[in-house]
Design an enzyme around this catalytic site. Structure first.
Site, short mmCIF file in Angstrom:
data_model
loop_
_atom_site.label_atom_id
_atom_site.label_comp_id
_atom_site.label_asym_id
_atom_site.label_seq_id
_atom_site.Cartn_x
_atom_site.Cartn_y
_atom_site.Cartn_z
N HIS A 1 3.87 7.45 3.27
CA HIS A 1 4.83 6.35 3.25
C HIS A 1 4.46 5.34 2.17
CE1 HIS A 1 1.74 4.69 6.07
NE2 HIS A 1 2.06 3.53 5.53
N HIS B 1 0.82 -1.21 0.00
CA HIS B 1 0.00 0.00 0.00
C HIS B 1 0.85 1.25 0.00
CE1 HIS B 1 0.47 -0.68 4.46
NE2 HIS B 1 0.62 0.64 4.47
N GLU C 1 7.59 1.56 5.08
CA GLU C 1 7.04 0.55 5.97
C GLU C 1 7.35 -0.82 5.38
OE1 GLU C 1 2.80 0.89 6.45
OE2 GLU C 1 2.67 -0.76 7.90
CO CO Z 1 1.00 1.77 6.20
#
Ligand code: CO
Length: 146
Positions: free
Chosen positions: A87, A8, A136
């Site tokens: 992110h 994502h 991440e």
């Molecule tokens: Co995230």
């Protein structure tokens, strides 16, 4: 470190409700999850699915709204009042192995490994060690539970 799929893109927003309207009405998103709180990370999140040829299991947009006064994304929204890209999140097969590898490469990891929004372990790597991109790293879910 074995780079997996782009799970994502995290997008900060001052209002998840406004962002959901935007993704639905402007971009035509049809699969958006109910928002839920992640109190230990100080955020409320929901996911917008993007389709693939075989279904809805594509890369997601993670909408992130601050939750509480200590929220980690309040500073980001002060600098970017409309919100914006916060992110990127890549999957890896083994989170402990990935963390050890980043540490061996001298990359600064932000805090402990914890359970992320998908219920699998995640950690974040400092943008200054990642060519400017807060990153991440997330362990691939054992079974795709969408
Ligand atoms: Co995230």
């Amino acid at each position: 470190m074995k780079l997996g799929r782009l799970n994502h893109i995290g997008v900060a927003t001052p209002s998840i409700a406004d962002s959901i309207t935007h993704y639905r009405d402007t971009l035509g998103a049809t699969h958006i999850t109910e928002p839920f709180d992640l109190p230990e990370q100080g955020v409320k999140v929901c996911f917008v699915d993007t389709p693939t040829d075989s279904g809805m299991n594509g890369t997601q947009i993670e909408l992130i709204e601050p939750l509480g006064e200590q929220s980690s994304i309040r500073n980001f929204l002060e600098k970017n009042p409309l919100g914006g890209q916060h992110h990127v999140c890549f999957e890896v097969p083994d989170i402990a192995e990935a963390r050890a590898d980043f540490e061996a490469k001298g990359k600064r990891i932000l805090g402990p490994t914890r359970i992320g929004a998908h219920g699998t372990p995640v950690f974040f790597v400092h943008p200054k060690d990642m060519m400017g991109q807060l990153t991440e790293i997330m362990e691939t879910p054992k079974e795709d539970a969408h």
